[in-house]
Design a protein around this motif. Structure first.
Motif, PDB file in Angstrom:
ATOM      1  N   PHE A  92      14.313   6.925   6.715  1.00 13.20           N
ATOM      2  CA  PHE A  92      14.303   6.330   5.372  1.00 13.20           C
ATOM      3  C   PHE A  92      12.939   5.763   5.001  1.00 13.20           C
ATOM      4  O   PHE A  92      12.608   5.679   3.816  1.00 13.20           O
ATOM      5  N   ALA A  93      12.157   5.364   5.984  1.00 16.17           N
ATOM      6  CA  ALA A  93      10.796   4.915   5.677  1.00 16.17           C
ATOM      7  C   ALA A  93      10.000   6.074   5.070  1.00 16.17           C
ATOM      8  O   ALA A  93       9.282   5.894   4.081  1.00 16.17           O
ATOM      9  N   PHE A  94      10.150   7.244   5.624  1.00 16.00           N
ATOM     10  CA  PHE A  94       9.476   8.422   5.081  1.00 16.00           C
ATOM     11  C   PHE A  94      10.075   8.856   3.745  1.00 16.00           C
ATOM     12  O   PHE A  94       9.345   9.194   2.806  1.00 16.00           O
ATOM     13  N   ILE A  95      11.408   8.854   3.678  1.00 18.59           N
ATOM     14  CA  ILE A  95      12.060   9.257   2.431  1.00 18.59           C
ATOM     15  C   ILE A  95      11.654   8.322   1.290  1.00 18.59           C
ATOM     16  O   ILE A  95      11.329   8.758   0.183  1.00 18.59           O
ATOM     17  N   GLY A  96      11.696   6.995   1.564  1.00 18.11           N
ATOM     18  CA  GLY A  96      11.314   6.027   0.538  1.00 18.11           C
ATOM     19  C   GLY A  96       9.905   6.254   0.056  1.00 18.11           C
ATOM     20  O   GLY A  96       9.618   6.193  -1.153  1.00 18.11           O
ATOM     21  N   TYR A  97       8.994   6.551   0.982  1.00 18.58           N
ATOM     22  CA  TYR A  97       7.591   6.788   0.623  1.00 18.58           C
ATOM     23  C   TYR A  97       7.445   8.041  -0.227  1.00 18.58           C
ATOM     24  O   TYR A  97       6.846   8.005  -1.305  1.00 18.58           O
ATOM     25  N   TYR A  98       7.986   9.145   0.248  1.00 18.32           N
ATOM     26  CA  TYR A  98       7.809  10.416  -0.465  1.00 18.32           C
ATOM     27  C   TYR A  98       8.595  10.455  -1.780  1.00 18.32           C
ATOM     28  O   TYR A  98       8.154  11.058  -2.757  1.00 18.32           O
ATOM     29  N   TYR A  99       9.763   9.812  -1.788  1.00 26.07           N
ATOM     30  CA  TYR A  99      10.558   9.791  -3.021  1.00 26.07           C
ATOM     31  C   TYR A  99       9.780   9.086  -4.132  1.00 26.07           C
ATOM     32  O   TYR A  99       9.768   9.534  -5.284  1.00 26.07           O
ATOM     33  N   ALA A 105      10.862  10.413  14.145  1.00 22.78           N
ATOM     34  CA  ALA A 105      12.082   9.601  14.080  1.00 22.78           C
ATOM     35  C   ALA A 105      12.846   9.663  15.390  1.00 22.78           C
ATOM     36  O   ALA A 105      13.363   8.647  15.874  1.00 22.78           O
ATOM     37  N   LEU A 106      12.905  10.858  15.985  1.00 20.37           N
ATOM     38  CA  LEU A 106      13.598  11.015  17.256  1.00 20.37           C
ATOM     39  C   LEU A 106      12.890  10.239  18.365  1.00 20.37           C
ATOM     40  O   LEU A 106      13.537   9.557  19.183  1.00 20.37           O
TER      41      LEU A 106
END
Length: 644
Positions: free
Chosen positions: A99-106, A146-147
């Motif tokens: 979600f850290a990546f999703i939040g950034y890219y979104y 993430a893994l």
């Protein structure tokens, strides 16, 4: 329990650090901005994170209290807990990293926090979207990061559980007190505030700079908000155009046209929707009215006021939707149509007439996504508590969970009109008469009601009446300024209540309409009063507000009426003389609660209070409310293109 608290605090710190890095990267990527305001972004971000992770760790927290039962049930569950918590922490760690990546890219793509449109991944061409994500973003690398983070956190969790803490020898009462304090602290973390539920989807905005608001949110919490919006969005069925024609024959035409008006596009207009501005509190008592209206009382006595008047609904957003957008769907502003321009709204009509349109709100404009929806409808400027607290130094001191004092909103509205260079329509929504009723004027009311009067209130009546009086007095003070301004002959001011006060009990037997009534107030400059027909006892409701304003300000203009008519023109069709609310409707013959199969005549022609004198309904009256609500949805669906 100490190990579990160590787990929660350790991983909360790690996860907050991850999202702080995400916010730093997002802020750093903003064009043409300096670091002013970054501190508030991180501060509010920590609040969002605290709410998110206290919710996520709630199962772990509860396990801590179960650990006290080990000796009692003679079972050693430590090994089972170690396996469970390691798996749990690993999964949560993986989700946090993703979600850290999703939040950034979104945000980079949409310039917005995660919202309900993320569910387009499910509803759209999923395969195509996966292909785009795979080709344009480091999806595989993100999954590997993430893994790896999840494995590392699982390893760290095991290390924490192997720490040997010194056994406590404190007395039992100290342990009990400590646990009570711990539970309270956790409850505060869950709400992000010791008193009320803070940082919600409706109140997350703190800055007039939109990116700061969006970046401060926690992406996991934002997804939770989006999911609720997505699930709660209304079901919008298609409608049959032939059914619409049939409804118009049985009820009335969908459209009307204003009369000839030489003052077309010359008048400023202010429509003020006041929180819980119910007439029931006044109980038709002149002395009580003077006290509770304050400076508004003189305007009620000198201007046009309709008191046999009903709101649309019992809720603010629902009434606002019906007035502004003629929408019976409460979630329209956060539905799948939230970015679609809706034709034939009052905003659309006044924009085409050359008006500048402003929305002013003493609360937070993120409420029900109203800010974005209004922008989609063409509103030129939105003023809310965030802006008002920046412009007025004392405004922040009056902040409560739902907004700031109305007086700051009125100050800003006056300033806009005073500096306006073109016809301006301002739609405003006050908040001061909303629970927890902490807003009050400089001179606090000290009313001593008798026991029967006090029994009508389901809350502290003194606090409620002080808030009610303050809100009315603030509007009255604003009207004083308007009537002494340079533009006093160039403005129309209209006001009504969104609904009656919920904490005031009314007699459902004789006050089914009166108990929920609100006023419709109008200040009209003398130049427009030449052909006015005014019957203060005329029955009306929210549907009549803008047809009245249209006829005062627009020239030969077609509009969507839905049974609304000009309250200041002589009646020419008796079937249009009605008032409608979601629970009751009324006409010149009587009052018709939808829960009853009978109508009830009035106690007298000057009130909305009904007598016990009932009568049987003919078919047209018996079916009217149901048909009206069906027609109300039909016209919305028709405007949204949902025609079959």
């Amino acid at each position: 329990m100490i190990k579990i608290i160590t787990q929660i605090l350790s991983f909360t710190f790690i996860y907050m650090a991850i999202f702080a890095i995400m916010r730093f990267m997002m802020l750093s990527s903003l064009p043409d901005t300096n670091s002013n305001g970054w501190g508030e972004v991180f501060l509010y971000g920590l609040g969002h994170d605290m709410r998110t992770f206290s919710t996520i760790f709630l199962p772990i927290f509860l396990c801590g209290f179960l650990s006290y039962l080990n000796g009692f049930i003679r079972l050693n569950l430590s090994k089972a807990y170690q396996i469970f918590s390691t798996i749990y922490m690993s999964i949560i760690s993986f989700i946090v990293a993703i979600f850290a990546f999703i939040g950034y890219y979104y945000y980079q793509i949409y310039q917005n926090k995660i919202d309900m449109f993320i569910f387009g991944f499910k509803d759209d061409d999923t395969a195509a979207l996966i292909s785009i994500i795979y080709n344009d973003y480091p999806a595989i690398l993100i999954l590997l990061y993430a893994l790896a983070f999840a494995i590392l956190c699982g390893y760290l969790n095991n290390k924490i559980l192997k720490i040997k803490f010194k056994k406590s020898n404190q007395p039992l009462w100290i342990l009990i007190v400590c646990n009570i304090v711990l539970i309270y602290a956790y409850a505060v973390a869950l709400r992000a505030h010791p008193v009320y539920n803070a940082l919600r989807a409706s109140t997350y905005q703190f800055s007039s700079f939109k990116p700061f608001n969006e970046i401060s949110t926690n992406p996991i919490m934002a997804l939770s908000w989006a999911s609720k919006e997505y699930k709660n969005q209304a079901n919008f069925p298609y409608v049959d155009i032939n059914r619409g024609k049939e409804l118009q024959k049985r009820l009335f035409d969908m459209f009307a046209t204003t009369k000839q008006n030489p003052n077309h596009a010359k008048m400023h207009i202010h429509f003020n929707l006041m929180e819980s501005f119910g007439l029931g509190l006044l109980q038709e008592d002149k002395a009580m009215q003077k006290v509770l209206l304050g400076s508004l009382d003189e305007h009620f006595n000198s201007d046009f006021v309709f008191k046999r008047f009903l709101p649309s609904t019992n809720g603010t957003i629902d009434s606002l939707n019906r007035i502004l957008f003629q929408s019976p769907i409460i979630n329209l502003t956060s539905s799948k149509f939230q970015k679609q321009k809706l034709p034939l709204t009052l905003i659309d009509i006044y924009k085409k007439a050359g008006y500048r349109v402003v929305f002013a709100y003493a609360g937070n404009a993120a409420w029900y996504n109203i800010n974005y929806f209004l922008k989609a409808q063409g509103v030129d400027e939105i003023i809310d508590e965030t802006i008002l607290m920046q412009e007025y130094k004392n405004a922040k001191e009056s902040k409560h969970p739902y907004g700031i004092k109305d007086e700051y909103m009125y100050n800003k509205i006056y300033e806009i009109f005073n500096n306006a260079i073109k016809p301006t329509l301002i739609i405003s929504l006050g908040i001061s008469n909303h629970p927890p009723y902490i807003h009050k004027g400089k001179n606090e009311l000290n009313l001593d009601l008798n026991s029967s009067e006090i029994s009508r209130y389901s809350t502290d009546y003194k606090a409620l009446l002080n808030a009610y009086s303050y809100a009315n007095n603030s509007f009255g003070d604003y009207l004083n300024k308007i009537k002494n301004s340079k533009f006093k002959d160039n403005i129309i001011v209209a006001a009504s209540g969104d609904h009656a006060n919920r904490e005031y009990k009314f007699d459902h037997k004789n006050e089914s309409a009166f108990g929920i009534s609100v006023p419709f107030y109008l200040y009209i400059p003398q130049v427009l009063q030449n052909n006015i027909y005014y019957d203060k006892n005329r029955i009306g409701s929210h549907k009549d507000i803008f047809p009245t304003l249209y006829n005062l300000s627009l020239n030969n203009t077609k509009y969507l009426s839905m049974g609304g008519r000009d309250m200041l023109s002589k009646p020419n069709d008796t079937k249009m003389e009605f008032a409608i609310h979601i629970n009751v409707w009324a006409d010149n013959d009587g009052i018709y609660p939808i829960s009853s199969t009978k109508g009830y005549r009035y106690q007298n022609p000057n009130t909305l209070k009904n007598s016990n004198d009932s009568f049987e309904l003919d078919e047209s009256k018996a079916q009217f409310h149901k048909l009206y609500e069906e027609f109300s949805y039909y016209q919305l669906a028709w405007r949204l293109g949902l025609i079959k």
